[in-house]
Scaffold this motif. Structure first.
Motif, PDB file in Angstrom:
ATOM      1  N   THR A  38       0.841  -1.193   0.000  1.00 19.74           N
ATOM      2  CA  THR A  38       0.000   0.000   0.000  1.00 19.74           C
ATOM      3  C   THR A  38       0.881   1.249   0.000  1.00 19.74           C
ATOM      4  OG1 THR A  38      -1.732  -1.142   1.249  1.00 19.74           O
ATOM      5  CG2 THR A  38      -1.837   1.262   1.189  1.00 19.74           C
ATOM      6  N   PRO A  39       0.682   2.157  -0.969  1.00 21.26           N
ATOM      7  CA  PRO A  39       1.437   3.418  -0.975  1.00 21.26           C
ATOM      8  C   PRO A  39       1.085   4.257   0.261  1.00 21.26           C
ATOM      9  CG  PRO A  39       0.400   3.016  -3.107  1.00 21.26           C
ATOM     10  CD  PRO A  39      -0.198   2.034  -2.147  1.00 21.26           C
ATOM     11  N   PRO A  40       1.996   5.104   0.731  1.00 23.24           N
ATOM     12  CA  PRO A  40       1.726   5.936   1.906  1.00 23.24           C
ATOM     13  C   PRO A  40       0.461   6.787   1.732  1.00 23.24           C
ATOM     14  CG  PRO A  40       4.041   6.067   1.307  1.00 23.24           C
ATOM     15  CD  PRO A  40       3.353   5.337   0.194  1.00 23.24           C
ATOM     16  N   GLY A  41      -0.442   6.695   2.709  1.00 22.54           N
ATOM     17  CA  GLY A  41      -1.653   7.505   2.691  1.00 22.54           C
ATOM     18  C   GLY A  41      -2.728   7.030   1.741  1.00 22.54           C
ATOM     19  N   SER A  42      -2.522   5.914   1.051  1.00 20.05           N
ATOM     20  CA  SER A  42      -3.480   5.458   0.043  1.00 20.05           C
ATOM     21  C   SER A  42      -4.546   4.550   0.640  1.00 20.05           C
ATOM     22  CB  SER A  42      -2.750   4.702  -1.071  1.00 20.05           C
ATOM     23  OG  SER A  42      -3.666   4.163  -2.000  1.00 20.05           O
ATOM     24  N   GLY A  43      -5.771   4.682   0.128  1.00 16.02           N
ATOM     25  CA  GLY A  43      -6.840   3.771   0.502  1.00 16.02           C
ATOM     26  C   GLY A  43      -6.908   2.576  -0.423  1.00 16.02           C
ATOM     27  N   CYS A  44      -6.056   2.579  -1.441  1.00 18.66           N
ATOM     28  CA  CYS A  44      -6.027   1.491  -2.423  1.00 18.66           C
ATOM     29  C   CYS A  44      -4.652   0.832  -2.383  1.00 18.66           C
ATOM     30  CB  CYS A  44      -6.321   2.031  -3.817  1.00 18.66           C
ATOM     31  SG  CYS A  44      -6.434   0.761  -5.104  1.00 18.66           S
ATOM     32  N   SER A  45      -4.638  -0.487  -2.461  1.00 21.17           N
ATOM     33  CA  SER A  45      -3.396  -1.251  -2.437  1.00 21.17           C
ATOM     34  C   SER A  45      -3.163  -1.900  -3.794  1.00 21.17           C
ATOM     35  CB  SER A  45      -3.478  -2.340  -1.362  1.00 21.17           C
ATOM     36  OG  SER A  45      -3.754  -1.801  -0.091  1.00 21.17           O
TER      37      SER A  45
ATOM     38  N   PHE B  41      -6.908  14.552   5.429  1.00 20.66           N
ATOM     39  CA  PHE B  41      -5.588  14.604   4.818  1.00 20.66           C
ATOM     40  C   PHE B  41      -4.936  13.245   5.004  1.00 20.66           C
ATOM     41  CE2 PHE B  41      -6.729  18.943   5.730  1.00 20.66           C
ATOM     42  CZ  PHE B  41      -6.346  19.608   4.562  1.00 20.66           C
ATOM     43  N   ALA B  42      -4.315  12.767   3.943  1.00 21.25           N
ATOM     44  CA  ALA B  42      -3.793  11.400   3.943  1.00 21.25           C
ATOM     45  C   ALA B  42      -2.589  11.227   4.856  1.00 21.25           C
ATOM     46  CB  ALA B  42      -3.426  10.979   2.521  1.00 21.25           C
ATOM     47  N   SER B  43      -1.873  12.305   5.123  1.00 18.78           N
ATOM     48  CA  SER B  43      -0.660  12.188   5.933  1.00 18.78           C
ATOM     49  C   SER B  43      -0.327  13.529   6.557  1.00 18.78           C
ATOM     50  CB  SER B  43       0.508  11.720   5.058  1.00 18.78           C
ATOM     51  OG  SER B  43       0.840  12.713   4.106  1.00 18.78           O
ATOM     52  N   ALA B  44       0.612  13.486   7.511  1.00 15.84           N
ATOM     53  CA  ALA B  44       1.062  14.725   8.147  1.00 15.84           C
ATOM     54  C   ALA B  44       1.727  15.645   7.127  1.00 15.84           C
ATOM     55  CB  ALA B  44       2.023  14.405   9.282  1.00 15.84           C
TER      56      ALA B  44
END
Length: 217
Positions: free
Chosen positions: A52-59, A166-169
């Motif tokens: 899974t990419p960082p912050g992604s809801g899709c793998s 937001f997906a990440s900091a």
């Protein structure tokens, strides 16, 4: 009596990547810094690996006997980032070959690898820094094609303003920096020095930017 059924959420969560060498692909996607979620091998000719990419809801998944698609045939896989230059720099730092940042000049004709806005890539970020307009690309060892696309302001209706996330900091920090820059211009226009309501202004700007609504001015 209404017979309308409640809406069922349909969340895209898996994309299959066809690869020829599972071990080599696993090493590559780990090098990207993506999270390894699973590596299952039944010992009978079936193996599946999920990253899974960082912050992604899709793998993404790949493996042995996972798909009949030809290795390298997955193209136009978009990774949405808030800062394409930073995303490119991160992968370069991990030893991954990434194209230079490019944008479209609005001409569809060309000999470059196809992407969302055509076949002619112009070097550098979009001069107007428009959302959706700047890209960089890379490939995995089999040639499956990925593109970074910089998105800072969503098209209207794309995101529910009442559910801003937001997906990440780092994405949140980037949003704060853009709000800070815009707010600085706002303070200059109103000519009253420091705006005591800056936090409310920032919040309104960040929500509007992500949902595609009109930005505060």
């Amino acid at each position: 009596m209404s017979t309308t059924s409640p809406r069922i959420d349909m969340k895209l969560e898996i994309v299959i990547i066809p690869v020829s060498d599972v071990g080599r692909a696993k090493e590559f996607y780990a090098r990207l810094g993506w999270r390894l979620d699973a590596d299952f091998d039944n010992g009978k000719g079936f193996r599946v690996i999920q990253f899974t990419p960082p912050g992604s809801g899709c793998s993404v998944i790949f493996g042995t006997n996972v798909t009949t698609a030809a290795p390298g045939s997955a193209q136009g896989l978009y990774l949405i980032v808030s800062d394409v230059e930073a995303a490119r720099a991160e992968l370069l730092g991990r030893g991954v070959e990434v194209s230079e940042v490019f944008h479209s000049d609005g001409v569809d004709a060309g000999k470059d690898e196809p992407y969302l806005f055509g076949r002619r890539r112009v070097s550098g970020t979009d001069p107007q820094h428009g959302s959706y307009r700047s890209f960089a690309s890379f490939r995995d060892p089999d040639g499956n094609g990925w593109l970074f696309q910089e998105v800072t302001t969503r098209l209207p209706g794309r995101v529910d303003a009442a559910a801003t996330t937001f997906a990440s900091a780092s994405d949140l920090a980037s949003a704060f920096r853009r709000a800070e820059a815009a707010h600085g211009k706002y303070e200059t226009r109103i000519g009253k020095g420091r705006d005591e309501n800056w936090s409310e202004w920032y919040a309104a700007y960040m929500v509007a930017e992500q949902s595609g609504a009109e930005l505060p001015s």
